[in-house]
Structure formats: structure tokens, C-alpha cells
Design a protein around this motif. Structure first.
Motif, PDB file in Angstrom:
ATOM      1  N   PRO A   4      -4.099  11.022  -9.804  1.00 30.89           N
ATOM      2  CA  PRO A   4      -3.186  10.506 -10.824  1.00 30.89           C
ATOM      3  C   PRO A   4      -2.657  11.590 -11.763  1.00 30.89           C
ATOM      4  CG  PRO A   4      -5.283   9.327 -10.820  1.00 30.89           C
ATOM      5  CD  PRO A   4      -5.456  10.527  -9.975  1.00 30.89           C
TER       6      PRO A   4
ATOM      7  N   ILE B 294     -17.639  10.781 -13.445  1.00 34.40           N
ATOM      8  CA  ILE B 294     -18.793  11.597 -13.065  1.00 34.40           C
ATOM      9  C   ILE B 294     -18.730  12.035 -11.609  1.00 34.40           C
ATOM     10  CG2 ILE B 294     -20.296  10.531 -14.767  1.00 34.40           C
ATOM     11  CD1 ILE B 294     -21.517   8.930 -12.396  1.00 34.40           C
ATOM     12  N   THR B 295     -17.670  11.611 -10.894  1.00 33.14           N
ATOM     13  CA  THR B 295     -17.603  11.902  -9.468  1.00 33.14           C
ATOM     14  C   THR B 295     -17.050  13.287  -9.179  1.00 33.14           C
ATOM     15  OG1 THR B 295     -15.441  10.853  -9.448  1.00 33.14           O
ATOM     16  CG2 THR B 295     -17.322   9.494  -8.829  1.00 33.14           C
TER      17      THR B 295
ATOM     18  N   ALA C  86     -11.980  12.784 -14.073  1.00 33.83           N
ATOM     19  CA  ALA C  86     -11.718  11.345 -14.029  1.00 33.83           C
ATOM     20  C   ALA C  86     -12.999  10.523 -14.137  1.00 33.83           C
ATOM     21  CB  ALA C  86     -10.994  10.996 -12.739  1.00 33.83           C
TER      22      ALA C  86
ATOM     23  N   PHE D  34       0.803  -1.229   0.000  1.00 33.22           N
ATOM     24  CA  PHE D  34       0.000   0.000   0.000  1.00 33.22           C
ATOM     25  C   PHE D  34       0.834   1.277   0.000  1.00 33.22           C
ATOM     26  CE2 PHE D  34      -3.825  -2.335   2.001  1.00 33.22           C
ATOM     27  CZ  PHE D  34      -4.152  -2.821   0.750  1.00 33.22           C
TER      28      PHE D  34
END
Lengths: 330, 269
Positions: free
Chosen positions: A55, A124-125, A122, A27
Motif C-alpha cells: 500500500p 509485526i510481520t 505495516a 479482485f
């Protein structure tokens, strides 16, 4: 007291510890061992939707993440620091200083060729990522030059406004143009036009005309109903039968006419006519020739008469011979 | 006999006094434990390692199967519910985000704490309560031994050690549960789900869960032992103490979870 099962306990603790370090490594702790390039860009627009960890993509390929977002108070620009994973770029040298040099050369060349970064959605959020690419802009936005406070440790990539800002600019321009439209004047003109139309509609002549048209319409309806009463189905059938009989008669007449035309021997007659026409043409030609000769004869006779008129003795003596003068006598 | 209103007020007063007394006892118990813990830290030889290992085995390694099963199912349920909703919007890949964050930050430590409460907390309360019924606690005190050092510290230390380890197991298997749903039900590519999980999760999220698990472990051990010491000296008393240990532990765990979540949020995590 019951003693602990030491093997089971040891297995539990060891496997748990191993799992702990694997999870930590997977992680993100593995990033410590990844060599990264430091990129930085300055934005003159809202960076909402971008967060630390968002990103960074080069032509759609994930190459790193946003490491820091800060505000430069001196020029009010939003500074976005990015960590770029150098492993995402395959060069001739995979490690060492040469790989770093190759990586830097590549991006310096790309930057000169017009590489820019832009915020993209990135999904629809509402989250965004940083896209590195060559962008066609309309209209051309001014590029923010590399400020002095960005040290040489960072690779500076100029930014361009996001598509959303472009859309907003377009909307603003459109709204500005719409605001220039004189709606008051248009409204006044429309009001005047409507009043004129109202006056026209209130005109008694128009009302009379409408009344007449209504009467005409009523009459037509009555006529139509009368016609429908007169022209019953049986009568229509009779008319159709009569028409059928007439058509048959016409057909017979056509057939008999065709027989008569065929019996008239049009071809032979036409040939005879053609030959007669040729004979007339030949006779005309002969007549023209005779007339021409006659004309010439008349000319000769006129000349003879004139000659005799000038010299009547020539009828007995004959025609005078012309006197020839020698060149020496001159 | 007084009026019903008077009786109600009296009951509320008695209950409030009981809760207040309970809180005072809890604070005193924590103070006593702190004192003993400090002494043990200064002289680790005073710690009863044999008992500590026993409780580690009982509360930790023996609880692994149930923790694995519960957390795996929790991951599956979470992934399934998320998939049903997210499929409507075409955002199936975000199931990895939801499952990963939920399991690591909340459900992993919480489910492990619940299981530990049911297994260890009740066992601690029953064990100490039975010792109290048998006057073993009084005997220890008569002989000049601090019951806390003998009975509580090994349990507490064992819980503090094994709870994060169990949480690691729970976290991993919970994510695997979501992974199974993502790859089978949603048809997401194996590597895409894995990459998304690795991309969005970071070590701090995992460490927050570990911190929570340690706090929960302390609550379970302290409340279990406290209720054991508070047990009445009969069989029913031990049963009530056990029930009370479980209920109080769960209540305090949920409160602690809420408080920790707020603190972590304020810290920016």
C-alpha cells in the motif's frame, strides 16, 4: 441414455460464468477502469518488506499501491513506482482533464511544502508500506533531487530514510562514542584501586581495629543481656508507676503554682509600678529643668564677676552705656 | 518354496513390472486420446454433444450442492484455525489473507477435484468397466469405432468445462466461509474484511486456481476412463477398477498440485 437436464445445466454454466467475471472484476480487473497517477521515488536504503502491491498511504489514508520496484544501476538507488488512485482525492472536478490538472497542482504544491515519502512498518510481520507525509527529521537527511532519467510522465516524490535507519544511525553513533571510552585505562586504574584496598585490608592495624570492634560488640551484647535481666517486666512496671506518680505530683504542683500566681495580683502591682515609674520620670524632668536654670544662673554670675573684675566701679556707677558714633564723623 | 527374502524380491519385481506396465499403458492411452482429440478438434461434428451435455450435467450442476457445502466448511475451518492463532498476535485481519490465498490457490481447486474424483472419476470407471463386462467395448471396436472418441472425449471435455466452473463456486463460497468466521467470531467489521480480501487478492491468484482445476479435470477423466478400460471382465473387476480410479486420481492430483505450485512459484506467483 438419460438426457441432461438442460435447464439445470444452463443455470449452472451461466451462474458459474457470471461468478467468474464478478470475481475477476472484484479482485483487480476493475483497476483497469480506474484513472491512476504515476508516482516514483528513489530510496538510498534497503526496501525489504515492500513488494509489488504494497500500500501507498497519504497521511495514513490508502491512496494506491506499489507497481514496480527496480534498481537504477547508474546511481545504485532503488526506484519504487507507485500507482495512485485519483478517486481517493476529492477535487472540484471529479473527471476529465481538469481533475488531472487539479490533482497535479495539489501534489506539486505539497511537494514544494516538503511532502516526502518514507517506508513504514505495516505491523509485526515485517511488511512495509510507503507513507507520504511531512516528516520531522533529526538529523536532516539530504534529499535526493529528481534525476534526469525520470520523465515528466511521473510525479517525483523525494524520499527520506526510514525510522529504522535513523535508529541504526543513532546506535552506530552511540557505539562510536562508546568505542572512544578508554576501557584499558579505566581497568588499570580499577586494578590499582583494588590493590590499594587489598593492602589496606591486609593492614594489621585494621585487623586489630576489627577485633576491638568485635569485642565491643560482644560487650554490648553482654550489657544488653544484663540490662534485660535486670529490667524485668515487674521492675519496668514499677518504674512506670513511679513516673506516673511523679507526673501527678508535678501536675498538682503546677496547679498550686498557678493559684499562687493568680493570688499575687500581678496586674495591680504592675500598674502601681508603672505609675511609680511615670512619677520618677516626671521628677527627673523637673530636676533636669532646675539644673539647666541653675547652669544659666551660674553663667550669669560668672559674667557679672568678670565684668566687675574688669570694672570694679561699675558696682557703684552701674553699667556703661555704649558710645554711638555718627556716620558723618567717619 | 523359496526363502522369504527371495519371495520379497520377487514381489517387488512383480509390483515394479506392474507399475511400469501401467505407466506404459497410461502413456499409450494418453497418446490415443491426443490423436482422437486432434481429430475431433478438426471435425467438431464428430463429437457426441448429447453425451457431453449429459456428463456436464452429471459432473457439474449435480455436484454444486456438495461443492458449496464442502468448500464453505473448508473456509470456516481455515478461518477458525487461523483466527485462533492470529488472535494471539493481534493480527486477526490477516485471516482474510490466509483464507483468500489458501482457498483460491490451493484448497478451492483441490477440494473440487476430490469431490469430482469421488463422483465423476469413479462413475467413469464403473461405466466403462461395465461396458467392458458386457462386451460393448469389443462390439464398438468390431464395428470400427474408436472407443476413445465415443466414450472418453465427451467425458474429458465435460470435465474440463465444468471443473473450473465448480472451482469458481468453491472459491467464492470458501471465501464466504472465512468471511463468516471473521465477522462473527473475530468481530471484524464487514467492510474491513471485504476490503482486506479485495486488497490482497488479485486476478492472477484466481487464474492459477483455474489452471489447476483444468489439469485436475483432465487427470480425473483420463484416469477414470483408463481404469474402466483396464477393468477385468467380472463384477469384482469393475469394483476394483472404480477403487483404483479414485486412488490413482487422488495420488496424481496431489502430485500435479505440487508440481504446478513449484512451477507457479518459479514463475513468480
Amino acid at each position: 441414455m438419460i438426457e441432461a437436464n438442460k435447464f439445470r445445466l444452463g443455470l449452472f454454466v451461466i451462474s458459474g460464468s457470471v461468478l467468474f467475471f464478478i470475481v475477476i472484476f472484484v479482485f483487480g480487473l476493475s483497476d483497469i477502469f480506474v484513472r491512476k497517477g504515476k508516482f516514483v521515488s528513489l530510496f538510498n536504503e534497503s526496501v525489504q518488506g515492500v513488494a509489488v502491491g504494497s500500500p501507498v498511504k497519504y497521511k495514513g489514508v490508502p491512496i494506491g499501491t506499489v507497481s514496480k520496484i527496480s534498481i537504477q544501476v547508474n546511481d545504485k538507488l532503488i526506484r519504487v513506482d507507485m500507482d495512485i488512485d485519483m478517486k481517493a482525492f476529492v477535487t472540484d472536478h471529479q473527471s476529465g482533464a481538469k481533475a488531472v490538472s487539479s490533482f497535479n497542482d495539489f501534489f506539486e504544491h505539497e511537494s514544494k511544502m516538503g511532502l516526502r515519502c518514507r517506508l513504514e512498518y505495516a505491523g509485526i510481520t515485517g511488511l512495509k508500506y510507503v507513507e507520504l507525509n511531512y516528516f520531522d527529521q533529526f538529523p536532516q537527511a539530504p534529499v535526493i533531487e529528481r534525476p534526469k532519467y525520470i520523465t515528466s510522465n511521473y510525479f517525483y516524490v523525494p524520499s527520506i530514510p526510514s525510522q529504522f535507519k535513523d535508529i541504526l544511525n543513532l546506535i552506530n553513533t552511540s557505539l562510536e562514542k562508546i568505542s572512544r571510552v578508554q576501557f584499558d585505562k579505566i581497568s588499570d586504574e580499577m586494578t590499582g584501586t583494588l590493590k590499594s584496598m587489598q593492602r589496606l585490608l591486609d593492614d594489621p592495624k585494621l585487623k586489630m581495629m576489627i577485633d576491638k570492634m568485635e569485642k565491643m560488640s560482644d560487650n554490648m551484647e553482654k550489657s544488653s543481656s544484663n540490662v534485660s535481666k535486670v529490667l524485668t517486666e515487674s521492675k519496668l512496671r514499677e518504674i512506670v508507676d513511679g513516673l506516673d506518680t511523679n507526673l501527678k505530683s508535678l501536675n498538682n504542683l503546677t496547679i498550686s503554682a498557678r493559684g499562687s500566681i493568680e493570688g499575687a495580683k500581678f496586674i495591680e502591682t504592675a500598674q502601681s509600678f508603672r505609675e511609680a515609674a511615670y512619677s520618677v520620670t516626671d521628677a527627673r524632668q523637673a530636676l533636669l529643668s532646675t539644673l539647666l536654670k541653675l547652669d544659666q544662673t551660674l553663667d550669669s554670675l560668672t559674667e557679672l564677676v568678670n565684668y566687675l573684675n574688669d570694672d570694679p566701679s561699675s558696682l557703684l556707677k552701674g553699667k556703661h552705656k555704649p558710645v554711638v558714633i555718627a556716620p558723618s564723623a567717619k | 518354496m523359496g526363502s522369504p527374502a527371495r519371495e520379497l524380491v520377487e514381489k517387488i519385481g512383480i509390483a515394479s513390472a506392474s507399475v511400469f506396465r501401467d505407466m506404459i499403458e497410461m502413456v499409450c492411452f494418453v497418446g490415443d486420446l491426443s490423436k482422437v482429440s486432434w481429430r475431433v478438434l478438426r471435425k467438431p461434428s464428430q463429437l457426441r454433444w448429447k453425451e457431453t451435455l449429459y456428463y456436464m450435467d452429471m459432473c457439474g450442476s449435480q455436484a454444486v450442492p456438495i461443492v458449496l457445502m464442502i468448500c464453505f466448511l473448508m473456509g470456516v475451518i481455515l478461518g477458525f484455525q487461523a483466527a485462533v492463532q492470529m488472535r494471539k498476535f493481534g493480527t486477526e485481519l490477516y485471516v482474510a489473507d490466509l483464507v483468500g490465498f489458501s482457498i483460491l490457490k490451493e484448497l478451492g481447486p483441490l477440494m473440487v477435484a476430490m469431490i469430482a474424483t469421488g463422483r465423476a472419476g469413479s462413475a467413469f470407471a464403473a461405466e466403462i468397466g461395465t461396458m467392458k463386462v458386457n462386451d460393448e467395448i469389443s462390439a464398438l471396436e468390431t464395428m470400427g469405432f474408436a472407443p476413445s472418441r465415443f466414450l472418453v472425449i465427451p467425458k474429458m471435455l465435460a470435465m474440463v468445462i465444468v471443473s473450473p466452473v465448480l472451482t469458481v463456486f468453491g472459491d467464492v463460497i470458501g471465501i464466504v466461509g472465512g468471511f463468516v468466521v471473521g465477522t462473527t467470531m473475530l468481530g471484524l467489521p464487514l467492510m474491513a474484511y471485504y476490503n482486506r480480501t479485495v486488497e490482497v487478492l488479485y486476478p492472477m491468484v484466481f487464474m492459477l486456481g483455474m489452471v489447476k482445476s483444468v489439469v485436475f479435470a483432465l487427470i480425473i477423466a483420463v484416469i477414470g476412463c483408463l481404469r474402466g478400460f483396464q477393468a477385468e471382465c467380472n463384477a469384482q473387476g469393475v469394483g476394483r477398477a472404480t477403487t483404483s480410479a479414485v486412488v490413482t486420481s487422488i495420488f496424481l492430483i496431489v502430485i500435479a498440485d505440487a508440481v504446478l505450485t513449484i512451477i507457479f512459484s518459479l514463475m513468480g506467483y
